[in-house]
Design an enzyme around this catalytic site. Sequence first.
Site, PDB file in Angstrom:
ATOM      1  N   LYS A   1       4.367  12.756  19.089  1.00 23.24           N
ATOM      2  CA  LYS A   1       5.422  13.972  18.836  1.00 23.24           C
ATOM      3  C   LYS A   1       5.834  14.716  19.776  1.00 23.24           C
ATOM      4  O   LYS A   1       5.068  15.145  20.682  1.00 23.24           O
ATOM      5  CB  LYS A   1       4.837  14.750  17.550  1.00 23.24           C
ATOM      6  CG  LYS A   1       5.798  15.678  16.888  1.00 23.24           C
ATOM      7  CD  LYS A   1       5.353  16.901  15.977  1.00 23.24           C
ATOM      8  CE  LYS A   1       4.822  18.003  16.573  1.00 23.24           C
ATOM      9  NZ  LYS A   1       4.574  19.165  15.921  1.00 23.24           N
TER      10      LYS A   1
ATOM     11  N   LYS B   1      -5.221  19.590  16.033  1.00 22.86           N
ATOM     12  CA  LYS B   1      -5.370  20.764  17.164  1.00 22.86           C
ATOM     13  C   LYS B   1      -6.784  21.010  17.470  1.00 22.86           C
ATOM     14  O   LYS B   1      -6.920  21.391  18.766  1.00 22.86           O
ATOM     15  CB  LYS B   1      -4.631  22.005  16.467  1.00 22.86           C
ATOM     16  CG  LYS B   1      -3.163  21.901  16.294  1.00 22.86           C
ATOM     17  CD  LYS B   1      -2.442  23.115  16.261  1.00 22.86           C
ATOM     18  CE  LYS B   1      -0.887  23.159  16.499  1.00 22.86           C
ATOM     19  NZ  LYS B   1      -0.295  24.408  16.359  1.00 22.86           N
TER      20      LYS B   1
ATOM     21  N   LYS C   1       5.941  21.772  21.975  1.00 19.05           N
ATOM     22  CA  LYS C   1       6.165  22.605  23.193  1.00 19.05           C
ATOM     23  C   LYS C   1       5.069  22.518  24.150  1.00 19.05           C
ATOM     24  O   LYS C   1       5.112  23.048  25.349  1.00 19.05           O
ATOM     25  CB  LYS C   1       6.116  23.937  22.702  1.00 19.05           C
ATOM     26  CG  LYS C   1       7.242  24.254  21.531  1.00 19.05           C
ATOM     27  CD  LYS C   1       6.768  25.661  20.810  1.00 19.05           C
ATOM     28  CE  LYS C   1       7.988  25.805  19.941  1.00 19.05           C
ATOM     29  NZ  LYS C   1       7.831  26.496  18.772  1.00 19.05           N
TER      30      LYS C   1
HETATM   31  P1  AMP Z   1       6.926  24.834  15.630  1.00 19.78           P
HETATM   32  O1  AMP Z   1       7.351  24.556  17.042  1.00 19.78           O
HETATM   33  O2  AMP Z   1       5.505  23.862  15.603  1.00 19.78           O
HETATM   34  O3  AMP Z   1       6.399  26.217  15.247  1.00 19.78           O
HETATM   35  O4  AMP Z   1       7.825  24.043  14.696  1.00 19.78           O
HETATM   36  C1  AMP Z   1       8.940  24.612  14.090  1.00 19.78           C
HETATM   37  C2  AMP Z   1       9.716  23.543  13.366  1.00 19.78           C
HETATM   38  O5  AMP Z   1      10.234  22.570  14.181  1.00 19.78           O
HETATM   39  C3  AMP Z   1       8.858  22.862  12.123  1.00 19.78           C
HETATM   40  O6  AMP Z   1       9.749  22.605  11.005  1.00 19.78           O
HETATM   41  C4  AMP Z   1       8.400  21.780  12.892  1.00 19.78           C
HETATM   42  O7  AMP Z   1       8.264  20.854  11.907  1.00 19.78           O
HETATM   43  C5  AMP Z   1       9.914  21.309  13.843  1.00 19.78           C
HETATM   44  N1  AMP Z   1       9.714  20.558  14.708  1.00 19.78           N
HETATM   45  C6  AMP Z   1       8.596  20.528  15.848  1.00 19.78           C
HETATM   46  N2  AMP Z   1       8.580  19.606  16.532  1.00 19.78           N
HETATM   47  C7  AMP Z   1       9.255  18.590  16.152  1.00 19.78           C
HETATM   48  C8  AMP Z   1       9.643  17.316  16.389  1.00 19.78           C
HETATM   49  N3  AMP Z   1       9.188  16.851  17.575  1.00 19.78           N
HETATM   50  N4  AMP Z   1      10.520  16.609  15.659  1.00 19.78           N
HETATM   51  C9  AMP Z   1      10.891  17.075  14.286  1.00 19.78           C
HETATM   52  N5  AMP Z   1      10.746  18.391  14.062  1.00 19.78           N
HETATM   53  C10 AMP Z   1       9.737  19.090  14.868  1.00 19.78           C
END
Ligand code: AMP
Length: 342
Positions: A202, A118, A205
């Site tokens: 990956k 990041k 968002k």
């Molecule tokens: P975040 O949006 O970064 O707060 O992620 C929240 C949850 O979603 C965490 O457990 C991440 O590991 C999971 N997550 C986010 N993006 C992915 C992805 N592309 N594939 C699998 N899990 C994801």
Amino acid sequence: MTAATHTPRVFSGIKPSGGLTLGNYLGAIKRFVDMQGQDYETIYCVVDLHAITVWQDPAELKNATREVAAGFIASGIDPTKSILFNQASVPQHAELGWIFNCVARVGWMNRMTQFKDKAGKNAEKVSLGLYAYPSLMAADILLYHATHVPVGEDQKQHVELTRDIATKFNNDFKCDDFFPMCEPIIEGPATRVMNLRDGSKKMSKSGESDMERINMTDDADTIAKKFKKAKTDPEPLPESLDGLSERPEARNLVNIYAALSDTTNEAVIAEFGGEGWGKFKPALADLAVDKLAPISTEMKRLMDDPAEIDRILLAGADRAQEIAEPILQQTYDIVGLLRPKR
Ligand code: AMP
Ligand code: TRP
């Protein structure tokens, strides 16, 4: 006290830093729903304090916080079965986060790959909060003495660091296993959903192009268009799983299909092996629309009544505090800090 004597308790969180994606749904929320009503107490949090480690527009942040909560509920998190709240409503998170800033070592933070990704070349300019982010995440988990943490693959290192913080705290203050050794739960075919335009990245968002991700609020046409345009190679689907190993984009679409239909990659290959993309992509789009459309309809309905979402989050925060406050109180006492009982 041994770890086995800690109440089996699940904690996980999602940042309101934009709309929810299919990665969030398959890697996290869908699995949160599966763990609900089993032998655990389940606590799910919209981690708004984590979101502000990078700039968030204040009005959008409130909206995104409610939208993530709506996504949880619409996907099947039942606020009477699970505790659902937003992090800023429970100030004990920030309090324990500070204690852990004094336990965790700078060298540990320097090893965090998510921070390196990041911050990129900009490490001097990012917020101090982004650097300390894993310490606050450890506080989220350990504030409830949580034992199980369902997350996507990208969070494994942070959960391991949580264990390091718990171990150091327990050793430094000679308090046996006051903080439990939590287990990351990283299971299923979609623990790392990849970007639809580049199978080495990956799905997130915050990616540049909307075409690289499926948003949980996308309509049927948009979902179909995004899968149709998803990058693939010219080969048909292989006849066996081994045939996916050097084909990241193909593997990603198979993983998504398996996770959405609650089956395995083997079963998907058994059904579609030898078929071309012209057959597989429309089947995948139909499946995704089938699963996501009812969720996005329900999310929109919930978002029409933000006051009701706020009420649910507040009730969840009260229940969260009932667990968190005595644990924080004990932590302050162990550290030797005077803190009046609340
Ligand atoms: P975040 O949006 O970064 O707060 O992620 C929240 C949850 O979603 C965490 O457990 C991440 O590991 C999971 N997550 C986010 N993006 C992915 C992805 N592309 N594939 C699998 N899990 C994801
Ligand atoms: N760091 C997680 C992410 O980026 C979100 C998060 C914050 C979290 N606190 C947590 C996940 C506690 C699990 C447990 O996805």
